[in-house]
Design an enzyme around this catalytic site. Structure first.
Site, mmCIF file in Angstrom:
data_model
loop_
_atom_site.group_PDB
_atom_site.id
_atom_site.type_symbol
_atom_site.label_atom_id
_atom_site.label_comp_id
_atom_site.label_asym_id
_atom_site.label_seq_id
_atom_site.Cartn_x
_atom_site.Cartn_y
_atom_site.Cartn_z
ATOM 1 N N LYS A 1 0.839 -1.203 0.000
ATOM 2 C CA LYS A 1 0.000 0.000 0.000
ATOM 3 C C LYS A 1 0.876 1.255 0.000
ATOM 4 O O LYS A 1 0.620 2.219 -0.723
ATOM 5 C CB LYS A 1 -0.935 -0.010 1.223
ATOM 6 C CG LYS A 1 -2.037 -1.056 1.116
ATOM 7 C CD LYS A 1 -2.792 -1.307 2.420
ATOM 8 C CE LYS A 1 -3.776 -2.463 2.211
ATOM 9 N NZ LYS A 1 -4.549 -2.842 3.409
ATOM 10 N N GLN B 1 -4.785 -1.334 9.520
ATOM 11 C CA GLN B 1 -4.677 -2.690 8.968
ATOM 12 C C GLN B 1 -5.207 -3.703 9.976
ATOM 13 O O GLN B 1 -4.817 -3.698 11.137
ATOM 14 C CB GLN B 1 -3.199 -2.980 8.616
ATOM 15 C CG GLN B 1 -2.969 -4.312 7.935
ATOM 16 C CD GLN B 1 -3.557 -4.399 6.528
ATOM 17 O OE1 GLN B 1 -3.696 -3.399 5.830
ATOM 18 N NE2 GLN B 1 -3.930 -5.592 6.113
ATOM 19 N N ASP C 1 -11.223 2.830 4.195
ATOM 20 C CA ASP C 1 -11.609 1.423 4.040
ATOM 21 C C ASP C 1 -13.124 1.258 3.933
ATOM 22 O O ASP C 1 -13.598 0.167 3.595
ATOM 23 C CB ASP C 1 -11.167 0.634 5.284
ATOM 24 C CG ASP C 1 -9.867 -0.116 5.072
ATOM 25 O OD1 ASP C 1 -9.653 -0.611 3.952
ATOM 26 O OD2 ASP C 1 -9.085 -0.216 6.032
HETATM 27 N N1 GUN Z 1 -7.030 -6.814 6.411
HETATM 28 C C1 GUN Z 1 -7.355 -7.605 5.349
HETATM 29 N N2 GUN Z 1 -7.931 -6.894 4.364
HETATM 30 C C2 GUN Z 1 -7.979 -5.610 4.812
HETATM 31 C C3 GUN Z 1 -8.464 -4.400 4.234
HETATM 32 O O1 GUN Z 1 -8.988 -4.344 3.118
HETATM 33 N N3 GUN Z 1 -8.324 -3.289 5.014
HETATM 34 C C4 GUN Z 1 -7.775 -3.338 6.260
HETATM 35 N N4 GUN Z 1 -7.710 -2.196 6.949
HETATM 36 N N5 GUN Z 1 -7.322 -4.429 6.824
HETATM 37 C C5 GUN Z 1 -7.409 -5.563 6.093
#
Ligand code: GUN
Length: 286
Positions: free
Chosen positions: A49, A93, A116
């Site tokens: 990311k 995350q 998100d």
């Molecule tokens: N953990 C697994 N997929 C995601 C996601 O799309 N966003 C976040 N914040 N954590 C994750």
């Protein structure tokens, strides 16, 4: 003939557009990412990311914490990021270290910075058919892939397998909003094969390697694999028995290179869109 859906290419198109638009901006979109767990996959996702964000010319900062981080410290950081006008998107995350309460943290993020789309306000707006500030990245990416390949959703029987807040539930909602007829199956579902056999489109998000076998798929069905399962040899495989199912499906996503790249592309698009909203800007024409 089966079409292998190229998520990498579709993601690249989105990222290239965002890079062009960002180059024309004076101020740049900015993303704050919080990593508070020791999971190897999460570390890789966060690194990816950060790298993608930098490649677009966004400002990004990653807050990495060891296990000594407390709920109070994390809450304080969320408040600071909410107040900071130079931060447009906040991503925590998941999962967090076990001693931390992720739901409390998610609910503290300003919904306008919830990149998100996990905040109950954004989830609620999506469920009401209203526009959220951001739509969850993986479900948004799945819909974009289906549209890119001109796969008609209206009236189609779609079976989504997995009921997580991150993928299964929001994907079902988005598909319903597109007028599909959605069945949401999960780990307690009985006779899964009978249900998947009726599907025009299968979306599997279970994290169980090769759960979806060829005899569970109707000839010509579209198969979207959201699973990322690491084998003992380090190789990544999906929820779908790809080599066998690809002979039956009309369209199928590979793992890796299917849904995964779209999740990151949609995260970047969400960051850009939150930036525009927060700055009262219209989308740049390109
Ligand atoms: N953990 C697994 N997929 C995601 C996601 O799309 N966003 C976040 N914040 N954590 C994750």
């Amino acid at each position: 003939m089966t079409t292998i859906i190229d998520g990498k290419l579709c993601a690249k198109k989105i990222l290239d557009k965002l890079r062009n638009k960002t180059a024309k901006l004076e101020k740049k979109p900015s993303l704050a990412v919080i990593l508070a767990n020791n999971d190897e996959s999460s570390k890789l996702y966060v690194a990816s990311k950060e790298k993608t964000s930098n490649s677009l010319g966004f400002e990004s900062c990653v807050y990495r914490f060891d296990k000594s981080i407390t709920q109070g410290e994390l809450i304080k950081l969320i408040h600071e990021l909410n107040e900071n006008p130079n931060i447009n998107g906040i991503l925590v995350q998941l999962p967090l270290y076990e001693h931390l309460d992720s739901q409390e943290i998610i609910e503290l993020i300003n919904p306008k910075k919830d990149v998100d789309g996990f905040h109950p306000i954004n989830v609620g707006r999506l469920n009401c058919g209203l526009e959220p500030y951001a739509i969850c990245c993986t479900p948004k990416g799945i819909i974009k892939l289906l549209k890119e390949y001109e796969i008609n959703l209206v009236g189609k029987n779609v079976v989504v397998i997995g009921r997580s807040n991150i993928v299964g539930k929001p994907t079902s909602t988005l598909l319903m909003n597109e007028n599909a007829t959605v069945t949401l199956a999960h780990s307690k579902t009985k006779n899964l094969k009978e249900i998947t056999k009726t599907a025009d489109i299968i979306v599997s998000a279970t994290g169980v390697a090769k759960l979806i076998k060829a005899d569970m798929v109707k000839k010509g069905a579209v198969v979207i694999d959201v699973g990322i399962n690491k084998q003992s040899n380090g190789k990544l495989i999906g929820d779908v028995d790809f080599d066998k199912v690809k002979n039956i499906a009309s369209f199928i996503t590979p793992v890796p290179g299917g849904v995964g790249p779209m999740t990151i592309a949609c995260l970047m698009e969400n960051t850009y869109e939150l930036f525009l909203t927060q700055n009262g800007l219209q989308d740049a024409k390109f």
